[in-house]
Design a protein around this motif. Structure first.
Motif, short mmCIF file in Angstrom:
data_model
loop_
_atom_site.label_atom_id
_atom_site.label_comp_id
_atom_site.label_asym_id
_atom_site.label_seq_id
_atom_site.Cartn_x
_atom_site.Cartn_y
_atom_site.Cartn_z
N HIS A 33 72.57 55.56 37.22
CA HIS A 33 71.36 54.71 37.16
C HIS A 33 71.02 54.86 39.07
O HIS A 33 71.73 54.76 39.70
N ASP A 34 69.64 54.86 39.04
CA ASP A 34 69.37 53.81 40.49
C ASP A 34 68.61 52.69 40.94
O ASP A 34 67.74 52.82 39.42
N LEU A 35 68.42 52.02 42.30
CA LEU A 35 67.82 51.05 42.66
C LEU A 35 66.44 50.97 42.42
O LEU A 35 66.44 52.00 43.97
N VAL A 36 65.36 50.55 42.42
CA VAL A 36 64.25 49.73 42.63
C VAL A 36 63.98 48.84 43.69
O VAL A 36 64.90 48.27 41.37
N LYS A 90 54.71 44.91 43.44
CA LYS A 90 54.76 45.32 41.86
C LYS A 90 54.32 46.63 41.17
O LYS A 90 54.95 47.14 40.80
N ALA A 91 53.27 46.89 41.19
CA ALA A 91 52.63 48.05 41.26
C ALA A 91 54.16 48.81 41.41
O ALA A 91 54.19 49.81 40.45
N LYS A 92 53.71 48.96 42.51
CA LYS A 92 54.78 50.18 43.04
C LYS A 92 56.46 50.34 42.62
O LYS A 92 56.65 51.59 42.19
N THR A 93 56.75 48.96 42.28
CA THR A 93 57.96 49.08 41.69
C THR A 93 57.95 49.19 40.07
O THR A 93 58.60 49.67 39.49
N MET A 94 56.94 49.52 39.58
CA MET A 94 56.68 49.70 38.33
C MET A 94 56.92 50.90 38.15
O MET A 94 56.95 51.78 37.02
N GLU A 95 55.60 51.56 38.67
CA GLU A 95 55.25 53.01 38.58
C GLU A 95 56.69 54.13 38.85
O GLU A 95 56.04 54.88 38.72
N LEU A 96 57.65 52.79 39.90
CA LEU A 96 59.28 54.26 40.13
C LEU A 96 59.91 53.71 38.63
O LEU A 96 61.16 54.38 39.15
N SER A 97 59.34 52.66 37.98
CA SER A 97 60.99 51.99 37.25
C SER A 97 60.69 52.71 35.81
O SER A 97 59.60 52.69 35.55
N GLN A 98 61.80 52.65 35.44
CA GLN A 98 61.90 53.19 33.95
C GLN A 98 62.85 51.54 32.84
O GLN A 98 62.58 51.87 31.62
N ALA A 99 63.39 50.79 33.44
CA ALA A 99 63.69 49.46 33.05
C ALA A 99 63.62 48.84 34.19
O ALA A 99 63.71 48.82 35.40
#
Length: 186
Positions: A33-36, A90-99
């Motif tokens: 996994h990778d980190l956002v 928050k919007a960008k973090t959500m866009e980039l993440s799956q969990a």
């Protein structure tokens, strides 16, 4: 998988918070996994980023201009995305993440994970939400979520879509078997 880790710009006052953050980063790296995250170099944010980078994993920071200008941005990230404000963060973090996982933190950490949980209930997030319950940190919030159910403000089905745990095996299983909640209808 890219995982959003919501965490504070401080370490807290118990060494267990840093230790468990390092264990989480080690587990994430071992699982591929990778980190956002928020893009900071301080506190648990810096701990997570440094450990993920040491493992050769991606560490993607999303930081608003005003925080970057205060010189707390991590200088060695895979990618640092600068946005205008906290809403865009928050919007960008959500866009980039799956969990989405919240480490112990302050009001900002709580606000971030709460918004993502709320978005799940209205069909705007299909990723799992986890509160990393280190040292019982989130027990009062867990009790509040259970009270929301008992008082008729949250369905049991939606409550079951939020995990409070510090067990990485349980967290892995929750993520692997997660199914997004049905879109709330009125």
């Amino acid at each position: 998988m890219k995982m959003a880790i919501f965490c504070g710009a401080s370490l807290g006052n118990h060494p267990l918070y840093e230790q468990k953050s390092l264990e989480l980063a080690d587990w994430m790296a071992a699982e591929g996994h990778d980190l956002v995250f928020g893009g900071g170099k301080v506190g648990l944010m810096g701990v997570m980023a440094d450990r993920m980078l040491a493992h050769g994993r991606l560490a993607i920071g999303v930081i608003p201009t005003f925080l970057k200008e205060r010189e707390i941005a991590h200088p060695g990230l895979t990618d640092l995305i600068v946005v205008a404000d906290m809403h865009q963060r928050k919007a960008k973090t959500m866009e980039l993440s799956q969990a989405f996982i919240a480490l112990p933190g302050g009001p900002g950490t709580l606000e971030e994970i709460s918004e993502v949980i709320s978005w799940s209930r209205v069909g705007q997030n299909d990723g799992p939400c986890i509160l990393y319950n280190v040292n019982g940190y989130y027990e009062p919030l867990k009790d509040l979520f259970d009270q929301m159910v008992s008082q008729g403000f949250l369905s049991q089905a939606d409550r079951d879509k939020v995990l409070f745990s510090d067990d990485l095996g349980e967290i892995a299983h929750f993520i692997q078997t997660y199914q997004a909640p049905a879109i709330r209808r009125y």
